[in-house]
Scaffold this active site. Structure first.
Site, mmCIF file in Angstrom:
data_model
loop_
_atom_site.group_PDB
_atom_site.id
_atom_site.type_symbol
_atom_site.label_atom_id
_atom_site.label_comp_id
_atom_site.label_asym_id
_atom_site.label_seq_id
_atom_site.Cartn_x
_atom_site.Cartn_y
_atom_site.Cartn_z
ATOM 1 N N GLY A 134 6.599 -0.659 -0.117
ATOM 2 C CA GLY A 134 7.109 0.277 0.299
ATOM 3 C C GLY A 134 7.789 0.631 1.725
ATOM 4 O O GLY A 134 7.371 -0.410 2.451
ATOM 5 N N ALA A 135 8.355 1.567 2.104
ATOM 6 C CA ALA A 135 8.692 1.935 3.532
ATOM 7 C C ALA A 135 8.837 3.445 3.660
ATOM 8 O O ALA A 135 9.229 4.199 2.816
ATOM 9 C CB ALA A 135 10.088 1.214 3.959
ATOM 10 N N LYS B 288 7.313 1.431 8.654
ATOM 11 C CA LYS B 288 6.116 1.435 7.591
ATOM 12 C C LYS B 288 4.841 1.712 8.143
ATOM 13 O O LYS B 288 4.716 1.566 9.524
ATOM 14 C CB LYS B 288 6.163 -0.309 7.018
ATOM 15 C CG LYS B 288 6.990 -0.456 5.997
ATOM 16 C CD LYS B 288 7.314 -1.842 5.715
ATOM 17 C CE LYS B 288 5.892 -2.223 5.054
ATOM 18 N NZ LYS B 288 5.365 -1.417 4.016
ATOM 19 N N THR C 180 0.694 -1.269 -0.030
ATOM 20 C CA THR C 180 -0.107 0.112 0.062
ATOM 21 C C THR C 180 0.786 1.103 0.053
ATOM 22 O O THR C 180 1.985 1.218 0.624
ATOM 23 C CB THR C 180 -1.013 -0.248 1.341
ATOM 24 O OG1 THR C 180 -1.836 -1.125 1.076
ATOM 25 C CG2 THR C 180 -1.622 1.324 1.144
ATOM 26 N N GLY C 181 0.576 2.192 -0.785
ATOM 27 C CA GLY C 181 1.326 3.278 -0.683
ATOM 28 C C GLY C 181 1.587 3.917 -2.000
ATOM 29 O O GLY C 181 1.518 3.356 -3.159
ATOM 30 N N GLU D 66 -0.013 -4.995 6.118
ATOM 31 C CA GLU D 66 1.323 -5.251 5.352
ATOM 32 C C GLU D 66 2.030 -6.201 6.290
ATOM 33 O O GLU D 66 2.839 -7.034 5.570
ATOM 34 C CB GLU D 66 2.020 -3.978 5.531
ATOM 35 C CG GLU D 66 1.251 -2.891 4.387
ATOM 36 C CD GLU D 66 1.823 -1.563 4.453
ATOM 37 O OE1 GLU D 66 1.687 -0.622 3.527
ATOM 38 O OE2 GLU D 66 2.335 -1.186 5.416
ATOM 39 N N LYS E 78 14.698 7.382 1.305
ATOM 40 C CA LYS E 78 13.919 6.731 2.386
ATOM 41 C C LYS E 78 15.015 5.776 3.096
ATOM 42 O O LYS E 78 14.962 5.189 4.085
ATOM 43 C CB LYS E 78 12.912 5.825 1.688
ATOM 44 C CG LYS E 78 11.810 6.349 1.159
ATOM 45 C CD LYS E 78 11.059 7.493 2.105
ATOM 46 C CE LYS E 78 9.944 7.990 1.568
ATOM 47 N NZ LYS E 78 8.842 7.345 1.049
ATOM 48 N N GLY F 126 2.810 4.635 7.404
ATOM 49 C CA GLY F 126 2.449 5.941 6.938
ATOM 50 C C GLY F 126 0.886 6.384 6.375
ATOM 51 O O GLY F 126 0.239 7.085 6.715
ATOM 52 N N GLY F 127 0.605 5.054 5.606
ATOM 53 C CA GLY F 127 -0.854 4.914 5.054
ATOM 54 C C GLY F 127 -1.879 4.393 6.025
ATOM 55 O O GLY F 127 -3.029 4.378 5.667
#
Length: 228
Positions: free
Chosen positions: A85-86, A97, A29-30, A106, A124, A99-100
Site C-alpha cells: 500500500g501507500a 510510505k 505491510t499495513g 518495504e 490516497k 505509516g506502519g
C-alpha cells in the site's frame, strides 16, 4: 459515504490476480496490504504454488497464519511481484510510505521486485504528495542529531511514540522520526538531502520503485502504469 476499506479490498483482489504459480511474492505491510495477503492465502489454499517474502514481523505472522509458504533473501535475491500500500501517491507513482514503520524493508522488497504494484483506496491518490507525514528511520544513537538536521531543512519533526507513550521501534530496533514538510514540489531533491545525513537509515519517499498503481474506486479497480 465512500467505504474506503471496501475500496482497499477491490484493489487488493485485482492485484492478486497477477500472482502466478512459481513466483516469489513480496508481501507488504499495513491494512491495505493485509487484504492482499488474505487473498493470496485463499489462493494458496486453492492450490497456488508460491513462496513469499514479508516486509515486517506482523506481515510474517499473518502470512504464516494463512498457510503462505515463506522464504527470505538468502534463498531468493529477486522477487517476481510485490504488492503493498501507500500513505500518499501521485499520478507519477511517487509515494510516501511507512505509516506502519516497515518502510525500510518495504523499500528493499520493492527494489528487488521485477513488478511492484501499489494498491490504495481512492483517498490516497493525490495531486501532490506531502500532506502525509514522512517517516524517517534513524539509528537510536543519532536520533537527536538527525532530528535537528531534518528540522533545519524546514520540517516539523517528532519522535514517533506508541499509544502508551513509549518510543516506537522498527523491527530492526531503530527509532522513527515523523517529518512534515508540507506539499513537496521536488521530492527527488529532498530524498538526496535526507540520504546525505549520517545516522539516517531510510526515508519513506518512494520515487521510482513503484511500477503500477491499482486504485479501488467504488466497486471498480483503476490501473495506472509507470510511463517508460
Amino acid at each position: 459515504m465512500v467505504n474506503l476499506d471496501a475500496e482497499k479490498l477491490v484493489a487488493a483482489r485485482r492485484a492478486v490476480e497477477f500472482v502466478e504459480d512459481g513466483q516469489v511474492v513480496g508481501l507488504g505491510t499495513g491494512s491495505t496490504a493485509a487484504h492482499a495477503i488474505r487473498e493470496i492465502g485463499r489462493r494458496v489454499r486453492e492450490g497456488l504454488q508460491i513462496v513469499a517474502i514479508p516486509t515486517s514481523l506482523a506481515t510474517e505472522a499473518l502470512a504464516r497464519s494463512l498457510g503462505i509458504p515463506l522464504t527470505n533473501f538468502d534463498e531468493h535475491q529477486k522477487i517476481d511481484i510485490a504488492i503493498d500500500g501507500a500513505d500518499e501517491i501521485d499520478s507519477n507513482l511517487v509515494a510516501i510510505k511507512g505509516g506502519g514503520g516497515a518502510f525500510l524493508r518495504e523499500k528493499i522488497v520493492a527494489q528487488a521486485a521485477t513488478r511492484m504494484i501499489c494498491i490504495i483506496d481512492s483517498s490516497k491518490l493525490v495531486p501532490q504528495i506531502g500532506a502525509a507525514k514522512l517517516p524517517i528511520e534513524v539509528l537510536p544513537f543519532a536520533a537527536g542529531f538527525v532530528q535537528a538536521a531534518v528540522a533545519a531543512m524546514g520540517a516539523q519533526v517528532s519522535l514517533r511514540r506508541k499509544a502508551d507513550g513509549s518510543l516506537f521501534a522498527t523491527d530492526q530496533g531503530n527509532a522513527v522520526l515523523d517529518a512534515r514538510f508540507g506539499l513537496l514540489s521536488n521530492p527527488e531533491a529532498l530524498a538526496r538531502k535526507l540520504t546525505s545525513i549520517p545516522g539516517l537509515l531510510a526515508h519513506g519517499l518512494f520515487l521510482s520503485e513503484i511500477d503500477e498503481l491499482i486504485t479501488g474506486r467504488g466497486d471498480q479497480a483503476e490501473c495506472l502504469r509507470r510511463s517508460a
